[in-house]
Design an enzyme around this catalytic site. Structure first.
Site, PDB file in Angstrom:
ATOM      1  N   HIS A 111      32.160  41.200  44.518  1.00 19.78           N
ATOM      2  CA  HIS A 111      31.942  40.214  43.444  1.00 19.78           C
ATOM      3  C   HIS A 111      30.446  40.306  43.085  1.00 19.78           C
ATOM      4  CE1 HIS A 111      32.412  36.851  40.900  1.00 19.78           C
ATOM      5  NE2 HIS A 111      32.968  35.969  41.719  1.00 19.78           N
TER       6      HIS A 111
ATOM      7  N   THR B  22      33.630  31.774  37.400  1.00 20.61           N
ATOM      8  CA  THR B  22      33.313  33.102  36.860  1.00 20.61           C
ATOM      9  C   THR B  22      33.822  33.240  35.429  1.00 20.61           C
ATOM     10  OG1 THR B  22      33.586  33.890  39.124  1.00 20.61           O
ATOM     11  CG2 THR B  22      33.346  35.560  37.423  1.00 20.61           C
TER      12      THR B  22
END
Ligand code: CP
Length: 312
Positions: free
Chosen positions: A138, A60
């Site tokens: 997320h 990420t």
């Protein structure tokens, strides 16, 4: 490209089909541009992204930072905000957010507490992107997950998807479940041991949107009937009891023998990192999509930065 109607990206529920189409169209554009003329290489020239990570990350953080730089923007970063930001001196998230508002144009934040991104967004003038908040959500992972599924199943209709492993603490499966309600005729199978079953809030949301789901504990019982198996890591760091963790750890391993029972056109996904739930021998299986899935994270995050910052 029409106006993007979101200021922050903090929860999957924010996305409807129109927004998803906008994100995925922009993602296609980013992918083509990156591998072609690179006309967008200076699009975010002069913009600064703050990446504020209170928890570890490889995919990420690197993909967001790469995305910002590939669009010509700059990055200020702390990879371990709990230790190396003023959080270690007791500064609140609210104060850190206010201060970084004066230094950057967008904040990408990973935090250990569920709900932290929503709280930061309430006081932030600049976009907050939730890069994972504890066992909460997320959403950018869910976007890249759906983009990856749609690559194999254009139209995303009538799919049977098994979510496997740590469903209680897994923010990726929570965000993905929310997003899958936006598509027609989905069916979800939750494969988890008692100690980390999917939480009630997600089940209620699926019921509200009339998405059928059921639970099993035996992975072998469902591998041959699903279009997608989404494996997850059992997150040792989130368990409160070592005994519960031991019950769940290494419980589900997608062996080559199980993969051999999958439909030829089905796919295997995993948000990564993995521990032992997908052995490396499976990487060469025609169904394996998890490395492509991680690569799609770059294109999705380029698209999000492009859409959020295009008019600023
Ligand atoms: N999938 C995912 O969030 O990976 P990282 O923890 O490496 O960012």
């Amino acid at each position: 490209m029409s106006q993007f109607n979101l200021q922050h990206v903090v929860e999957s529920q924010q996305f409807d089909r129109n927004l998803l189409e906008q994100v995925f169209n922009a993602t296609d554009m980013m992918k083509a541009d990156l591998h072609g003329e690179k006309k967008l290489a200076k699009f975010l020239d002069g913009k600064i992204m703050a990446s504020l990570f209170y928890e570890p990350s490889t995919r990420t953080r690197f993909s967001f930072e790469s995305a910002m730089r590939r669009l010509g923007g700059d990055v200020i970063t702390t990879e371990n905000a709990r230790e190396f930001s003023s959080a270690s001196k007791g500064e609140s998230l609210a104060d850190s957010t206010r201060i970084i508002n004066g230094y950057a144009d967008v904040i990408v934040m990973r935090h250990n507490e569920a709900g932290s991104a929503v709280r930061a967004a309430e006081i932030s003038r600049i976009p907050i992107i939730n890069a994972g908040d504890g066992a909460g959500q997320h959403p950018t992972q869910a976007l890249l997950d759906v983009y990856t599924i749609a690559d194999s199943f254009p139209g995303m209709n009538g799919l049977k998807i098994a979510l496997v492993g740590d469903l209680r603490y897994g923010r990726t499966v929570r965000s993905l479940s929310y997003l899958l309600t936006k598509y027609d005729d989905m069916e979800l199978i939750f494969v988890a041991p008692q100690v980390c079953k999917m939480e009630q809030d997600i089940k209620k949301y699926l019921d509200k949107y009339q998405v059928p789901w059921y639970e099993v504990e035996d992975l072998a019982a469902v591998v041959s009937e699903v279009d997608c198996i989404y494996m997850t890591r059992v997150q040792k760091e989130r368990f409160h009891s070592a005994e519960d963790y031991q019950t769940a750890a290494s419980r589900y391993i997608l062996t080559p023998e199980l993969v051999g029972q999958m439909k030829p056109d089905s796919i295997i996904m995993h948000p990564l990192p993995r521990v032992d739930e997908i052995p490396p021998e499976v990487d060469s299986a025609p169904q394996a999509r998890y490395f492509e899935q991680a690569q799609n994270g770059l294109y999705i995050r380029m698209a999000l930065l492009y859409l959020l910052l295009q008019d600023n």
